[in-house]
Design an enzyme around this catalytic site. Structure first.
Site, PDB file in Angstrom:
ATOM      1  N   ASN A 124      -1.919   0.302   6.745  1.00 38.00           N
ATOM      2  CA  ASN A 124      -1.434  -0.976   7.286  1.00 38.00           C
ATOM      3  C   ASN A 124      -0.584  -1.780   6.301  1.00 38.00           C
ATOM      4  O   ASN A 124      -0.565  -3.007   6.327  1.00 38.00           O
ATOM      5  CB  ASN A 124      -2.580  -1.791   7.889  1.00 38.00           C
ATOM      6  CG  ASN A 124      -3.623  -2.186   6.865  1.00 38.00           C
ATOM      7  OD1 ASN A 124      -3.505  -1.841   5.696  1.00 38.00           O
ATOM      8  ND2 ASN A 124      -4.634  -2.912   7.304  1.00 38.00           N
TER       9      ASN A 124
ATOM     10  N   LYS B 219       0.824  -1.217   0.000  1.00 40.35           N
ATOM     11  CA  LYS B 219       0.000   0.000   0.000  1.00 40.35           C
ATOM     12  C   LYS B 219       0.862   1.272   0.000  1.00 40.35           C
ATOM     13  O   LYS B 219       2.084   1.210   0.237  1.00 40.35           O
ATOM     14  CB  LYS B 219      -0.922  -0.040   1.214  1.00 40.35           C
ATOM     15  CG  LYS B 219      -1.959  -1.184   1.162  1.00 40.35           C
ATOM     16  CD  LYS B 219      -2.918  -1.104   2.341  1.00 40.35           C
ATOM     17  CE  LYS B 219      -3.973  -2.186   2.292  1.00 40.35           C
ATOM     18  NZ  LYS B 219      -4.971  -2.056   3.399  1.00 40.35           N
TER      19      LYS B 219
ATOM     20  N   TYR C 120     -12.476  -2.131  -3.585  1.00 38.88           N
ATOM     21  CA  TYR C 120     -12.956  -2.296  -2.202  1.00 38.88           C
ATOM     22  C   TYR C 120     -14.483  -2.217  -2.111  1.00 38.88           C
ATOM     23  O   TYR C 120     -15.017  -1.910  -1.040  1.00 38.88           O
ATOM     24  CB  TYR C 120     -12.306  -1.256  -1.292  1.00 38.88           C
ATOM     25  CG  TYR C 120     -10.907  -1.640  -0.833  1.00 38.88           C
ATOM     26  CD1 TYR C 120     -10.710  -2.777  -0.044  1.00 38.88           C
ATOM     27  CD2 TYR C 120      -9.794  -0.867  -1.156  1.00 38.88           C
ATOM     28  CE1 TYR C 120      -9.435  -3.137   0.397  1.00 38.88           C
ATOM     29  CE2 TYR C 120      -8.517  -1.217  -0.716  1.00 38.88           C
ATOM     30  CZ  TYR C 120      -8.351  -2.359   0.061  1.00 38.88           C
ATOM     31  OH  TYR C 120      -7.099  -2.709   0.508  1.00 38.88           O
TER      32      TYR C 120
ATOM     33  N   GLU D 189      -9.557 -10.664  -7.629  1.00 39.61           N
ATOM     34  CA  GLU D 189      -8.597  -9.573  -7.449  1.00 39.61           C
ATOM     35  C   GLU D 189      -7.435  -9.680  -8.443  1.00 39.61           C
ATOM     36  O   GLU D 189      -6.944  -8.662  -8.941  1.00 39.61           O
ATOM     37  CB  GLU D 189      -8.079  -9.579  -6.012  1.00 39.61           C
ATOM     38  CG  GLU D 189      -9.157  -9.175  -5.014  1.00 39.61           C
ATOM     39  CD  GLU D 189      -8.700  -9.213  -3.561  1.00 39.61           C
ATOM     40  OE1 GLU D 189      -9.520  -8.888  -2.694  1.00 39.61           O
ATOM     41  OE2 GLU D 189      -7.533  -9.563  -3.300  1.00 39.61           O
TER      42      GLU D 189
ATOM     43  N   HIS E  66      -2.098  -5.419   1.487  1.00 40.11           N
ATOM     44  CA  HIS E  66      -3.377  -6.104   1.272  1.00 40.11           C
ATOM     45  C   HIS E  66      -3.063  -7.508   0.792  1.00 40.11           C
ATOM     46  O   HIS E  66      -2.102  -7.712   0.049  1.00 40.11           O
ATOM     47  CB  HIS E  66      -4.199  -5.389   0.181  1.00 40.11           C
ATOM     48  CG  HIS E  66      -5.344  -6.234  -0.309  1.00 40.11           C
ATOM     49  ND1 HIS E  66      -6.563  -6.256   0.327  1.00 40.11           N
ATOM     50  CD2 HIS E  66      -5.435  -7.141  -1.329  1.00 40.11           C
ATOM     51  CE1 HIS E  66      -7.359  -7.135  -0.299  1.00 40.11           C
ATOM     52  NE2 HIS E  66      -6.686  -7.676  -1.306  1.00 40.11           N
TER      53      HIS E  66
HETATM   54  P1  IDP Z   1      -7.634  -7.004   5.639  1.00 45.51           P
HETATM   55  O1  IDP Z   1      -6.932  -5.972   4.791  1.00 45.51           O
HETATM   56  O2  IDP Z   1      -6.801  -7.454   6.806  1.00 45.51           O
HETATM   57  O3  IDP Z   1      -8.180  -8.147   4.824  1.00 45.51           O
HETATM   58  P2  IDP Z   1     -10.373  -5.976   5.788  1.00 45.51           P
HETATM   59  O4  IDP Z   1     -11.286  -6.207   6.952  1.00 45.51           O
HETATM   60  O5  IDP Z   1     -10.670  -6.685   4.506  1.00 45.51           O
HETATM   61  O6  IDP Z   1      -8.887  -6.279   6.301  1.00 45.51           O
HETATM   62  O7  IDP Z   1     -10.357  -4.407   5.531  1.00 45.51           O
HETATM   63  C1  IDP Z   1      -9.778  -3.863   4.369  1.00 45.51           C
HETATM   64  C2  IDP Z   1      -8.971  -2.666   4.746  1.00 45.51           C
HETATM   65  O8  IDP Z   1      -9.827  -1.648   5.259  1.00 45.51           O
HETATM   66  C3  IDP Z   1      -7.958  -2.906   5.866  1.00 45.51           C
HETATM   67  O9  IDP Z   1      -6.739  -3.438   5.421  1.00 45.51           O
HETATM   68  C4  IDP Z   1      -7.778  -1.516   6.432  1.00 45.51           C
HETATM   69  O10 IDP Z   1      -6.870  -0.764   5.643  1.00 45.51           O
HETATM   70  C5  IDP Z   1      -9.161  -0.923   6.289  1.00 45.51           C
HETATM   71  N1  IDP Z   1      -9.918  -1.110   7.545  1.00 45.51           N
HETATM   72  C6  IDP Z   1     -10.512  -2.224   8.005  1.00 45.51           C
HETATM   73  N2  IDP Z   1     -11.121  -2.013   9.177  1.00 45.51           N
HETATM   74  C7  IDP Z   1     -10.909  -0.723   9.470  1.00 45.51           C
HETATM   75  C8  IDP Z   1     -11.290   0.116  10.574  1.00 45.51           C
HETATM   76  O11 IDP Z   1     -11.968  -0.309  11.520  1.00 45.51           O
HETATM   77  N3  IDP Z   1     -10.867   1.400  10.500  1.00 45.51           N
HETATM   78  C9  IDP Z   1     -10.143   1.900   9.468  1.00 45.51           C
HETATM   79  N4  IDP Z   1      -9.750   1.145   8.417  1.00 45.51           N
HETATM   80  C10 IDP Z   1     -10.134  -0.148   8.420  1.00 45.51           C
END
Ligand code: IDP
Length: 140
Positions: A113, A10, A50, A127, A116
């Site tokens: 974070n 990212k 997304y 994807e 992905h």
């Molecule tokens: P993942 O990336 O670990 O699969 P997902 O639940 O699919 O997690 O969420 C996609 C992305 O959305 C996450 O990587 C993160 O960047 C963002 N995200 C998920 N939950 C939150 C939240 O509670 N606050 C802010 N961003 C979030």
């Protein structure tokens, strides 16, 4: 079973100049990069990618973040690639990610974070098709 999964490094991790260090984690775990490119997502790209999170409160921020700079998209191939990549990534929230995982080591927050990774076979197929036509994937 040999699988393919989509990985995105990212914008935060690209900005930190740690593409190579993250790819080394994948290679060290036996995954092969079979397609890759650095790309700038448009707002429409990020919203489509997304779409599953459209109703979530963080959707707008997630899209803004994903278009804030270039991302490095890759197809990783190997034995159990989908779960292996998820294990290497660590938990979504880096504060909860296990020590030694990519997110624990390179991510700053749940928004920024670092990586992905596809979460299941069906999402991986979708994807991968989103970013790479078949002819751009080079199994080896
Ligand atoms: P993942 O990336 O670990 O699969 P997902 O639940 O699919 O997690 O969420 C996609 C992305 O959305 C996450 O990587 C993160 O960047 C963002 N995200 C998920 N939950 C939150 C939240 O509670 N606050 C802010 N961003 C979030």
């Amino acid at each position: 079973m040999t699988e393919r999964t989509l990985s995105i490094i990212k914008p935060d991790a690209v900005a930190k100049n740690v593409i190579g260090q993250i790819v080394a984690r994948f290679e060290g775990a036996g995954l092969k990069v079979v397609a890759a490119r650095l790309t700038q997502l448009s707002q429409a790209d990020a919203e489509a990618f997304y779409a599953v999170h459209k109703a979530r409160p963080f959707f707008k921020d997630l899209v803004s973040f994903m278009i804030s700079g270039p991302v490095f998209v890759q197809v990783l191939e190997g034995e159990g690639a989908i779960l292996k990549n998820r294990d290497l990534m660590g938990a979504t929230d880096p504060k909860k990610a296990e020590k030694g995982t990519i997110r624990a080591d390179f991510a700053d927050s749940i928004d920024a974070n670092a990586v992905h990774g596809s979460d299941a076979a069906e999402t991986a197929a979708n994807e991968i098709a989103f970013f790479f036509p078949g002819m751009q994937i080079h199994s080896r």
